[in-house]
Write a protein that holds these residues in place. Structure first.
Motif, PDB file in Angstrom:
ATOM      1  N   GLU A 165      -6.980  17.356  11.156  1.00  0.00           N
ATOM      2  CA  GLU A 165      -6.846  16.552  12.236  1.00  0.00           C
ATOM      3  C   GLU A 165      -5.305  16.346  12.190  1.00  0.00           C
ATOM      4  O   GLU A 165      -4.500  16.517  11.396  1.00  0.00           O
ATOM      5  CB  GLU A 165      -7.547  15.096  12.031  1.00  0.00           C
ATOM      6  CG  GLU A 165      -9.020  15.304  12.092  1.00  0.00           C
ATOM      7  CD  GLU A 165      -9.549  15.806  13.367  1.00  0.00           C
ATOM      8  OE1 GLU A 165      -8.951  15.279  14.559  1.00  0.00           O
ATOM      9  OE2 GLU A 165     -10.439  16.558  13.629  1.00  0.00           O
ATOM     10  N   VAL A 170     -10.055   7.933   3.765  1.00  0.00           N
ATOM     11  CA  VAL A 170      -9.154   8.003   5.203  1.00  0.00           C
ATOM     12  C   VAL A 170     -10.561   8.751   6.216  1.00  0.00           C
ATOM     13  O   VAL A 170     -11.475   9.315   5.715  1.00  0.00           O
ATOM     14  CB  VAL A 170      -8.232   9.101   5.045  1.00  0.00           C
ATOM     15  CG1 VAL A 170      -7.082   8.360   4.350  1.00  0.00           C
ATOM     16  CG2 VAL A 170      -8.521  10.604   4.587  1.00  0.00           C
ATOM     17  N   ARG A 213      -3.303  13.930  11.874  1.00  0.00           N
ATOM     18  CA  ARG A 213      -2.401  13.328  11.118  1.00  0.00           C
ATOM     19  C   ARG A 213      -2.569  13.602   9.493  1.00  0.00           C
ATOM     20  O   ARG A 213      -1.964  12.929   8.575  1.00  0.00           O
ATOM     21  CB  ARG A 213      -2.386  11.745  11.450  1.00  0.00           C
ATOM     22  CG  ARG A 213      -1.970  11.422  12.849  1.00  0.00           C
ATOM     23  CD  ARG A 213      -1.995   9.996  13.165  1.00  0.00           C
ATOM     24  NE  ARG A 213      -1.211   9.198  12.154  1.00  0.00           N
ATOM     25  CZ  ARG A 213      -1.389   7.748  12.103  1.00  0.00           C
ATOM     26  NH1 ARG A 213      -1.977   7.078  13.160  1.00  0.00           N
ATOM     27  NH2 ARG A 213      -0.634   6.884  11.446  1.00  0.00           N
ATOM     28  N   ASN A 214      -3.201  14.649   9.470  1.00  0.00           N
ATOM     29  CA  ASN A 214      -3.497  14.904   7.961  1.00  0.00           C
ATOM     30  C   ASN A 214      -2.327  15.284   7.191  1.00  0.00           C
ATOM     31  O   ASN A 214      -2.090  15.037   6.237  1.00  0.00           O
ATOM     32  CB  ASN A 214      -4.524  16.230   7.916  1.00  0.00           C
ATOM     33  CG  ASN A 214      -4.757  16.490   6.445  1.00  0.00           C
ATOM     34  OD1 ASN A 214      -4.453  17.469   6.108  1.00  0.00           O
ATOM     35  ND2 ASN A 214      -5.659  15.711   5.715  1.00  0.00           N
ATOM     36  N   TRP A 246      -8.552  10.798  -0.983  1.00  0.00           N
ATOM     37  CA  TRP A 246      -7.223  11.596  -1.109  1.00  0.00           C
ATOM     38  C   TRP A 246      -6.556  10.601  -2.084  1.00  0.00           C
ATOM     39  O   TRP A 246      -6.701   9.305  -2.373  1.00  0.00           O
ATOM     40  CB  TRP A 246      -6.293  11.328   0.139  1.00  0.00           C
ATOM     41  CG  TRP A 246      -6.669  12.556   1.225  1.00  0.00           C
ATOM     42  CD1 TRP A 246      -7.971  12.392   2.247  1.00  0.00           C
ATOM     43  CD2 TRP A 246      -6.217  13.615   1.151  1.00  0.00           C
ATOM     44  NE1 TRP A 246      -7.996  13.468   2.717  1.00  0.00           N
ATOM     45  CE2 TRP A 246      -6.919  14.168   2.203  1.00  0.00           C
ATOM     46  CE3 TRP A 246      -4.977  14.389   0.688  1.00  0.00           C
ATOM     47  CZ2 TRP A 246      -6.309  15.716   2.738  1.00  0.00           C
ATOM     48  CZ3 TRP A 246      -4.583  15.735   1.143  1.00  0.00           C
ATOM     49  CH2 TRP A 246      -5.397  16.086   2.340  1.00  0.00           C
ATOM     50  N   LEU A 269       2.693   5.005   4.847  1.00  0.00           N
ATOM     51  CA  LEU A 269       1.560   5.433   5.651  1.00  0.00           C
ATOM     52  C   LEU A 269       1.590   4.290   6.804  1.00  0.00           C
ATOM     53  O   LEU A 269       1.684   3.175   6.408  1.00  0.00           O
ATOM     54  CB  LEU A 269       0.302   5.539   5.112  1.00  0.00           C
ATOM     55  CG  LEU A 269       0.222   6.836   4.174  1.00  0.00           C
ATOM     56  CD1 LEU A 269      -1.185   6.710   3.399  1.00  0.00           C
ATOM     57  CD2 LEU A 269       0.167   8.099   4.896  1.00  0.00           C
ATOM     58  N   ALA A 278      -5.602   5.374  16.789  1.00  0.00           N
ATOM     59  CA  ALA A 278      -6.122   5.718  15.472  1.00  0.00           C
ATOM     60  C   ALA A 278      -7.404   4.985  15.358  1.00  0.00           C
ATOM     61  O   ALA A 278      -7.782   3.757  15.536  1.00  0.00           O
ATOM     62  CB  ALA A 278      -5.620   5.473  14.192  1.00  0.00           C
ATOM     63  N   GLU A 327       0.701  13.849   7.345  1.00  0.00           N
ATOM     64  CA  GLU A 327       1.288  12.722   6.403  1.00  0.00           C
ATOM     65  C   GLU A 327       0.678  12.669   5.208  1.00  0.00           C
ATOM     66  O   GLU A 327       1.505  12.269   4.347  1.00  0.00           O
ATOM     67  CB  GLU A 327       0.683  11.719   7.349  1.00  0.00           C
ATOM     68  CG  GLU A 327       1.330  11.457   8.811  1.00  0.00           C
ATOM     69  CD  GLU A 327       0.954  10.156   9.486  1.00  0.00           C
ATOM     70  OE1 GLU A 327       0.587   9.224   9.069  1.00  0.00           O
ATOM     71  OE2 GLU A 327       0.927  10.370  10.799  1.00  0.00           O
ATOM     72  N   LEU A 328      -0.339  12.748   4.881  1.00  0.00           N
ATOM     73  CA  LEU A 328      -1.043  12.698   3.484  1.00  0.00           C
ATOM     74  C   LEU A 328      -0.280  14.157   2.457  1.00  0.00           C
ATOM     75  O   LEU A 328       0.049  13.847   1.558  1.00  0.00           O
ATOM     76  CB  LEU A 328      -2.447  12.936   3.285  1.00  0.00           C
ATOM     77  CG  LEU A 328      -3.166  11.897   4.205  1.00  0.00           C
ATOM     78  CD1 LEU A 328      -4.779  12.104   4.278  1.00  0.00           C
ATOM     79  CD2 LEU A 328      -3.176  10.642   3.391  1.00  0.00           C
ATOM     80  N   SER A 349      -1.049   3.063  10.120  1.00  0.00           N
ATOM     81  CA  SER A 349      -2.428   3.060  10.605  1.00  0.00           C
ATOM     82  C   SER A 349      -2.325   3.690  12.072  1.00  0.00           C
ATOM     83  O   SER A 349      -1.349   4.112  12.756  1.00  0.00           O
ATOM     84  CB  SER A 349      -2.970   1.786  10.639  1.00  0.00           C
ATOM     85  OG  SER A 349      -2.201   0.701  11.817  1.00  0.00           O
ATOM     86  N   HIS A 405      -6.726  11.149   9.978  1.00  0.00           N
ATOM     87  CA  HIS A 405      -5.947  11.749   8.565  1.00  0.00           C
ATOM     88  C   HIS A 405      -7.058  12.603   7.941  1.00  0.00           C
ATOM     89  O   HIS A 405      -6.452  13.065   7.029  1.00  0.00           O
ATOM     90  CB  HIS A 405      -5.667  10.652   7.869  1.00  0.00           C
ATOM     91  CG  HIS A 405      -4.606   9.824   8.210  1.00  0.00           C
ATOM     92  ND1 HIS A 405      -4.654   8.496   8.843  1.00  0.00           N
ATOM     93  CD2 HIS A 405      -3.440   9.989   8.127  1.00  0.00           C
ATOM     94  CE1 HIS A 405      -3.441   8.006   9.057  1.00  0.00           C
ATOM     95  NE2 HIS A 405      -2.602   8.986   8.588  1.00  0.00           N
TER      96      HIS A 405
END
Length: 82
Positions: free
Chosen positions: A20, A12, A22-23, A70, A80, A52, A25-26, A82, A16
């Motif tokens: 950051e 990533v 949108r991290n 990841w 996920l 993004a 989400e992981l 984009s 992500h």
């Protein structure tokens, strides 16, 4: 740690990455940070319509891009965006 046959390793970049926006989400999908890495020197970062960044492989003029690796459960990767 996930079983190897039940996990997918993703590289990533951008939003992500750890720290950051949108991290999460992981993390919310059971992701585990494996560590930092660099791509081969044949990529460029582009700004996607979603806001993004996106990695694009190019035949020339690319560079090595810093990414994170990841590991996510296979069943959550399709969630996920984009």
């Amino acid at each position: 740690r996930l079983r190897k046959d039940d996990a997918i390793t993703l590289a990533v970049a951008g939003l992500h990455l750890s720290g950051e926006p949108r991290n999460g989400e992981l993390l919310d999908r059971g992701g585990t940070l494996l560590g930092a890495a660099r791509t081969a020197p044949c990529y460029r970062l582009h700004h996607l319509p979603s806001g993004a960044p996106g990695l694009v492989r190019v035949p020339e003029g690319g560079e090595a891009i810093e990414v994170e690796l990841w590991q996510l459960p296979s069943a959550t990767v399709g969630m996920l965006r984009s």
